[in-house]
Design a protein around this motif. Structure first.
Motif, PDB file in Angstrom:
ATOM      1  N   SER A  13       0.845  -1.189   0.000  1.00 55.90           N
ATOM      2  CA  SER A  13       0.000   0.000   0.000  1.00 55.90           C
ATOM      3  C   SER A  13       0.881   1.239   0.000  1.00 55.90           C
ATOM      4  O   SER A  13       2.080   1.170   0.280  1.00 55.90           O
ATOM      5  CB  SER A  13      -0.907   0.002   1.239  1.00 55.90           C
ATOM      6  N   GLU A  14       0.277   2.373  -0.306  1.00 58.41           N
ATOM      7  CA  GLU A  14       1.028   3.626  -0.311  1.00 58.41           C
ATOM      8  C   GLU A  14       1.478   3.962   1.108  1.00 58.41           C
ATOM      9  O   GLU A  14       0.713   3.864   2.059  1.00 58.41           O
ATOM     10  CB  GLU A  14       0.156   4.757  -0.856  1.00 58.41           C
ATOM     11  N   GLN A  15       2.740   4.347   1.238  1.00 55.72           N
ATOM     12  CA  GLN A  15       3.281   4.783   2.517  1.00 55.72           C
ATOM     13  C   GLN A  15       4.162   5.998   2.293  1.00 55.72           C
ATOM     14  O   GLN A  15       4.832   6.106   1.268  1.00 55.72           O
ATOM     15  CB  GLN A  15       4.091   3.662   3.182  1.00 55.72           C
ATOM     16  N   ARG A  16       4.149   6.905   3.257  1.00 58.34           N
ATOM     17  CA  ARG A  16       4.993   8.099   3.185  1.00 58.34           C
ATOM     18  C   ARG A  16       5.899   8.163   4.408  1.00 58.34           C
ATOM     19  O   ARG A  16       5.489   7.795   5.513  1.00 58.34           O
ATOM     20  CB  ARG A  16       4.132   9.369   3.124  1.00 58.34           C
ATOM     21  N   PHE A  17       7.112   8.634   4.182  1.00 57.39           N
ATOM     22  CA  PHE A  17       8.066   8.748   5.274  1.00 57.39           C
ATOM     23  C   PHE A  17       8.918   9.995   5.064  1.00 57.39           C
ATOM     24  O   PHE A  17       9.559  10.148   4.030  1.00 57.39           O
ATOM     25  CB  PHE A  17       8.955   7.506   5.334  1.00 57.39           C
ATOM     26  N   LEU A  18       8.897  10.895   6.053  1.00 54.80           N
ATOM     27  CA  LEU A  18       9.719  12.104   6.008  1.00 54.80           C
ATOM     28  C   LEU A  18      11.053  11.794   6.665  1.00 54.80           C
ATOM     29  O   LEU A  18      11.109  11.437   7.843  1.00 54.80           O
ATOM     30  CB  LEU A  18       9.017  13.254   6.727  1.00 54.80           C
ATOM     31  N   LEU A  19      12.118  11.899   5.907  1.00 57.66           N
ATOM     32  CA  LEU A  19      13.449  11.601   6.417  1.00 57.66           C
ATOM     33  C   LEU A  19      13.842  12.655   7.451  1.00 57.66           C
ATOM     34  O   LEU A  19      13.806  13.851   7.161  1.00 57.66           O
ATOM     35  CB  LEU A  19      14.441  11.595   5.251  1.00 57.66           C
ATOM     36  N   PRO A  20      14.189  12.227   8.666  1.00 55.78           N
ATOM     37  CA  PRO A  20      14.559  13.221   9.701  1.00 55.78           C
ATOM     38  C   PRO A  20      15.783  14.024   9.282  1.00 55.78           C
ATOM     39  O   PRO A  20      16.695  13.513   8.632  1.00 55.78           O
ATOM     40  CB  PRO A  20      14.883  12.348  10.922  1.00 55.78           C
ATOM     41  N   GLY A  21      15.800  15.294   9.638  1.00 61.44           N
ATOM     42  CA  GLY A  21      16.953  16.133   9.348  1.00 61.44           C
ATOM     43  C   GLY A  21      16.730  17.083   8.183  1.00 61.44           C
ATOM     44  O   GLY A  21      15.655  17.132   7.581  1.00 61.44           O
ATOM     45  N   HIS A  22      17.781  17.841   7.886  1.00 60.96           N
ATOM     46  CA  HIS A  22      17.760  18.826   6.808  1.00 60.96           C
ATOM     47  C   HIS A  22      18.901  18.503   5.858  1.00 60.96           C
ATOM     48  O   HIS A  22      20.016  18.234   6.294  1.00 60.96           O
ATOM     49  CB  HIS A  22      17.921  20.236   7.399  1.00 60.96           C
ATOM     50  N   TYR A  23      18.630  18.542   4.554  1.00 60.24           N
ATOM     51  CA  TYR A  23      19.600  18.073   3.573  1.00 60.24           C
ATOM     52  C   TYR A  23      19.868  19.108   2.484  1.00 60.24           C
ATOM     53  O   TYR A  23      18.939  19.767   1.997  1.00 60.24           O
ATOM     54  CB  TYR A  23      19.103  16.761   2.934  1.00 60.24           C
ATOM     55  N   THR A  24      21.133  19.233   2.117  1.00 58.36           N
ATOM     56  CA  THR A  24      21.490  20.106   1.003  1.00 58.36           C
ATOM     57  C   THR A  24      21.092  19.440  -0.300  1.00 58.36           C
ATOM     58  O   THR A  24      20.779  18.244  -0.337  1.00 58.36           O
ATOM     59  CB  THR A  24      23.005  20.365   0.976  1.00 58.36           C
ATOM     60  N   TRP A  25      21.122  20.204  -1.384  1.00 58.72           N
ATOM     61  CA  TRP A  25      20.807  19.649  -2.696  1.00 58.72           C
ATOM     62  C   TRP A  25      21.771  18.522  -3.054  1.00 58.72           C
ATOM     63  O   TRP A  25      21.381  17.493  -3.600  1.00 58.72           O
ATOM     64  CB  TRP A  25      20.839  20.751  -3.753  1.00 58.72           C
ATOM     65  N   LYS A  26      23.050  18.712  -2.712  1.00 60.02           N
ATOM     66  CA  LYS A  26      24.065  17.694  -2.997  1.00 60.02           C
ATOM     67  C   LYS A  26      23.757  16.406  -2.239  1.00 60.02           C
ATOM     68  O   LYS A  26      23.854  15.300  -2.786  1.00 60.02           O
ATOM     69  CB  LYS A  26      25.459  18.211  -2.616  1.00 60.02           C
ATOM     70  N   GLU A  27      23.387  16.539  -0.963  1.00 62.14           N
ATOM     71  CA  GLU A  27      23.038  15.358  -0.167  1.00 62.14           C
ATOM     72  C   GLU A  27      21.795  14.668  -0.732  1.00 62.14           C
ATOM     73  O   GLU A  27      21.708  13.433  -0.751  1.00 62.14           O
ATOM     74  CB  GLU A  27      22.813  15.761   1.289  1.00 62.14           C
ATOM     75  N   PHE A  28      20.838  15.464  -1.196  1.00 55.95           N
ATOM     76  CA  PHE A  28      19.640  14.909  -1.829  1.00 55.95           C
ATOM     77  C   PHE A  28      20.015  14.089  -3.061  1.00 55.95           C
ATOM     78  O   PHE A  28      19.508  12.975  -3.263  1.00 55.95           O
ATOM     79  CB  PHE A  28      18.679  16.038  -2.210  1.00 55.95           C
ATOM     80  N   GLU A  29      20.920  14.609  -3.871  1.00 55.40           N
ATOM     81  CA  GLU A  29      21.345  13.892  -5.073  1.00 55.40           C
ATOM     82  C   GLU A  29      22.031  12.570  -4.728  1.00 55.40           C
ATOM     83  O   GLU A  29      21.844  11.562  -5.425  1.00 55.40           O
ATOM     84  CB  GLU A  29      22.270  14.775  -5.907  1.00 55.40           C
ATOM     85  N   ILE A  30      22.792  12.556  -3.639  1.00 53.04           N
ATOM     86  CA  ILE A  30      23.464  11.324  -3.213  1.00 53.04           C
ATOM     87  C   ILE A  30      22.425  10.294  -2.766  1.00 53.04           C
ATOM     88  O   ILE A  30      22.477   9.121  -3.152  1.00 53.04           O
ATOM     89  CB  ILE A  30      24.459  11.618  -2.070  1.00 53.04           C
ATOM     90  N   ILE A  31      21.449  10.741  -1.967  1.00 56.49           N
ATOM     91  CA  ILE A  31      20.384   9.842  -1.498  1.00 56.49           C
ATOM     92  C   ILE A  31      19.573   9.326  -2.687  1.00 56.49           C
ATOM     93  O   ILE A  31      19.220   8.145  -2.746  1.00 56.49           O
ATOM     94  CB  ILE A  31      19.473  10.581  -0.490  1.00 56.49           C
ATOM     95  N   GLU A  32      19.330  10.204  -3.657  1.00 58.56           N
ATOM     96  CA  GLU A  32      18.598   9.820  -4.861  1.00 58.56           C
ATOM     97  C   GLU A  32      19.344   8.722  -5.616  1.00 58.56           C
ATOM     98  O   GLU A  32      18.744   7.749  -6.070  1.00 58.56           O
ATOM     99  CB  GLU A  32      18.431  11.063  -5.741  1.00 58.56           C
ATOM    100  N   THR A  33      20.658   8.865  -5.720  1.00 55.73           N
ATOM    101  CA  THR A  33      21.486   7.871  -6.405  1.00 55.73           C
ATOM    102  C   THR A  33      21.473   6.540  -5.664  1.00 55.73           C
ATOM    103  O   THR A  33      21.353   5.466  -6.271  1.00 55.73           O
ATOM    104  CB  THR A  33      22.940   8.378  -6.536  1.00 55.73           C
TER     105      THR A  33
END
Length: 200
Positions: A13-33
């Motif tokens: 089923s659909e689930q949503r999860f907000l990752l704790p913390g604050h992330y830079t664009w660069k960190e977002f790109e790493i997590i995306e990869t």
């Protein structure tokens, strides 16, 4: 002795999860990869917040039925459109990256789609309109609690509306009723029948 093997394949089923913390664009790109190979996982980024969402069958079923009916309406009315589905809207300078469930250019292609549709089976934790405002998307429709909620961009802010300004002849109540029908054949048949009567 016969050994029975149970089919353990189940639809999530659909689930949503907000990752704790604050992330830079660069960190977002790493997590995306790092999560690129995770099927049926959608990632939204807005102002340092990252939200993961899994796409369940109910979510995908509803978004597809909405798309089928909207496209039937556009064809019947002779309105030119360009469907671009869940194409990612992404810009570092806007500090946002997301994917609508369905999106359309009405008429000709522009900088961004005119209409975006988002199906929310579970409530989200990221500002659901702000990300669309960053890309000047004229109308955003949310399917929530078996209803459609429409928002139109006016003077840099969204206002809730009862009737689409992009598609003023589209009967939103009819669309909602047909989306909820158990048979997609019956839904499309009823939708087209009422639509043809209104065109006459």
């Amino acid at each position: 002795m016969t050994i029975q093997i149970l089919d353990k394949t189940t639809a999530i089923s659909e689930q949503r999860f907000l990752l704790p913390g604050h992330y830079t664009w660069k960190e977002f790109e790493i997590i995306e990869t790092l999560t690129a190979d995770a099927g049926n996982l959608r990632i939204t980024y807005l102002d340092g917040c990252i939200e993961f969402m899994t796409l369940g069958e109910q979510h995908e079923n509803i978004k597809k039925i909405i798309a089928i009916l909207i496209e039937a309406y556009l064809f019947e009315k002779g309105i030119n459109f360009i469907p671009v589905g869940s194409a990612t809207r992404r810009a570092k300078e806007k500090s946002a990256s997301f994917e609508p469930d369905e999106s359309y250019y009405i008429g000709e292609k522009k900088a961004n789609p005119d209409l975006a549709i988002e199906v929310n089976i579970t409530s989200g934790s990221i500002d659901k309109l702000e990300k669309y405002k960053r890309f000047n998307i004229t109308e955003v429709w949310f399917w929530e609690n078996n209803q459609l909620f429409l928002y139109h961009l006016r003077k840099d802010n969204y206002e809730q509306i009862n009737q689409s300004k992009l598609l003023p002849d589209l009967d939103i109540d009819l669309l909602t009723t047909c989306v909820l029908m158990p048979s997609i054949i019956d839904a499309r048949t009823e939708f087209i029948k009422v639509l043809k009567i209104s065109i006459l």
